[in-house]
Design a protein around this motif. Sequence first.
Motif, short mmCIF file in Angstrom:
data_model
loop_
_atom_site.label_atom_id
_atom_site.label_comp_id
_atom_site.label_asym_id
_atom_site.label_seq_id
_atom_site.Cartn_x
_atom_site.Cartn_y
_atom_site.Cartn_z
N ASP A 64 -0.59 -3.39 -9.39
CA ASP A 64 -0.87 -3.36 -7.96
C ASP A 64 -1.81 -4.49 -7.55
N MET A 65 -2.75 -4.84 -8.41
CA MET A 65 -3.63 -5.97 -8.11
C MET A 65 -2.82 -7.26 -8.01
N ARG A 66 -1.89 -7.43 -8.94
CA ARG A 66 -1.01 -8.62 -8.89
C ARG A 66 -0.21 -8.62 -7.58
N ALA A 67 0.33 -7.48 -7.22
CA ALA A 67 1.11 -7.38 -5.98
C ALA A 67 0.23 -7.71 -4.78
N TYR A 68 -1.00 -7.26 -4.81
CA TYR A 68 -1.95 -7.56 -3.73
C TYR A 68 -2.14 -9.06 -3.61
N LEU A 69 -2.40 -9.72 -4.73
CA LEU A 69 -2.64 -11.16 -4.70
C LEU A 69 -1.40 -11.94 -4.26
N ARG A 70 -0.22 -11.49 -4.69
CA ARG A 70 1.03 -12.17 -4.31
C ARG A 70 1.31 -12.02 -2.82
N THR A 73 -0.42 -13.13 2.23
CA THR A 73 -0.06 -13.64 3.56
C THR A 73 0.97 -12.76 4.27
N ASP A 74 1.32 -11.63 3.68
CA ASP A 74 2.35 -10.76 4.25
C ASP A 74 1.74 -9.41 4.62
N PRO A 75 1.40 -9.23 5.89
CA PRO A 75 0.74 -7.98 6.29
C PRO A 75 1.57 -6.73 5.97
N SER A 76 2.89 -6.79 6.13
CA SER A 76 3.69 -5.60 5.86
C SER A 76 3.69 -5.27 4.38
N HIS A 77 3.67 -6.30 3.54
CA HIS A 77 3.58 -6.08 2.08
C HIS A 77 2.27 -5.39 1.74
N GLN A 78 1.19 -5.87 2.31
CA GLN A 78 -0.12 -5.30 2.03
C GLN A 78 -0.20 -3.85 2.53
N ARG A 79 0.31 -3.61 3.74
CA ARG A 79 0.29 -2.26 4.29
C ARG A 79 1.06 -1.31 3.38
N GLU A 80 2.25 -1.73 2.95
CA GLU A 80 3.07 -0.88 2.07
C GLU A 80 2.37 -0.63 0.74
N LEU A 81 1.73 -1.65 0.19
CA LEU A 81 1.00 -1.50 -1.07
C LEU A 81 -0.10 -0.45 -0.92
N PHE A 82 -0.88 -0.55 0.15
CA PHE A 82 -1.97 0.39 0.34
C PHE A 82 -1.47 1.78 0.72
N GLU A 83 -0.37 1.86 1.45
CA GLU A 83 0.22 3.17 1.74
C GLU A 83 0.64 3.86 0.45
N ARG A 84 1.32 3.13 -0.44
CA ARG A 84 1.74 3.73 -1.72
C ARG A 84 0.55 4.19 -2.53
N HIS A 85 -0.47 3.37 -2.58
CA HIS A 85 -1.65 3.75 -3.36
C HIS A 85 -2.35 4.95 -2.73
N SER A 86 -2.43 4.97 -1.42
CA SER A 86 -3.05 6.11 -0.73
C SER A 86 -2.27 7.39 -1.02
N ALA A 87 -0.95 7.31 -1.03
CA ALA A 87 -0.13 8.49 -1.33
C ALA A 87 -0.35 8.95 -2.77
N ARG A 88 -0.46 7.99 -3.70
CA ARG A 88 -0.75 8.36 -5.10
C ARG A 88 -2.09 9.06 -5.21
N LEU A 89 -3.09 8.55 -4.49
CA LEU A 89 -4.41 9.19 -4.52
C LEU A 89 -4.36 10.58 -3.91
N ALA A 90 -3.60 10.75 -2.84
CA ALA A 90 -3.47 12.08 -2.23
C ALA A 90 -2.87 13.06 -3.22
N ASP A 91 -1.85 12.62 -3.97
CA ASP A 91 -1.25 13.48 -4.99
C ASP A 91 -2.27 13.81 -6.08
N GLU A 92 -3.03 12.81 -6.49
CA GLU A 92 -4.03 13.01 -7.52
C GLU A 92 -5.11 13.98 -7.05
N ILE A 93 -5.53 13.84 -5.81
CA ILE A 93 -6.54 14.75 -5.26
C ILE A 93 -6.00 16.17 -5.24
N GLU A 94 -4.75 16.33 -4.85
CA GLU A 94 -4.14 17.66 -4.83
C GLU A 94 -4.14 18.27 -6.23
#
Length: 136
Positions: A64-70, A73-94
């Motif tokens: 995910d860090m590599r994806a972030y760095l790549r 310059t693409d806001p939608s890519h970054q948003r999707e990356l953080f959305e996926r990570h946020s969803a993973r954290l929500a599952d982990e919290i549950e």
Amino acid sequence: MTSIQEVTRRSGLPEATLRYYERIGLIAPVPRDPQSGHRRYDDGTVDTIEALACLRTAGMGIDDMRAYLRGMTDPSHQRELFERHSARLADEIERLQVRRRYLDAKVRLWAARERGDVAAEQAAIDETIAVTGELR
């Protein structure tokens, strides 16, 4: 140019992690001081390392860090990356909340046994059994 010790102080990452990030290509090769041979980090690399330290603290893995760095310059890519990570954290919290409910039920079970409270013990056993099904 910044020393590795200063970068570790600023980022909170150990020297071994900085060397590892360089070795796997997460950060570009760091130039060396010609006299001492010590790494000297430029401001851009330090900024990248500080961003990576934040991502690591947020629980992101190397891929995910590599994806972030790549995708810098693409806001939608970054948003999707953080959305996926946020969803993973929500599952982990549950999952963590279920584990905590199980442990709390066990605490109540043993406290009831300690007090000799048969009714509370049975209630805790029932709760433990119910939560055990959620652990799987």
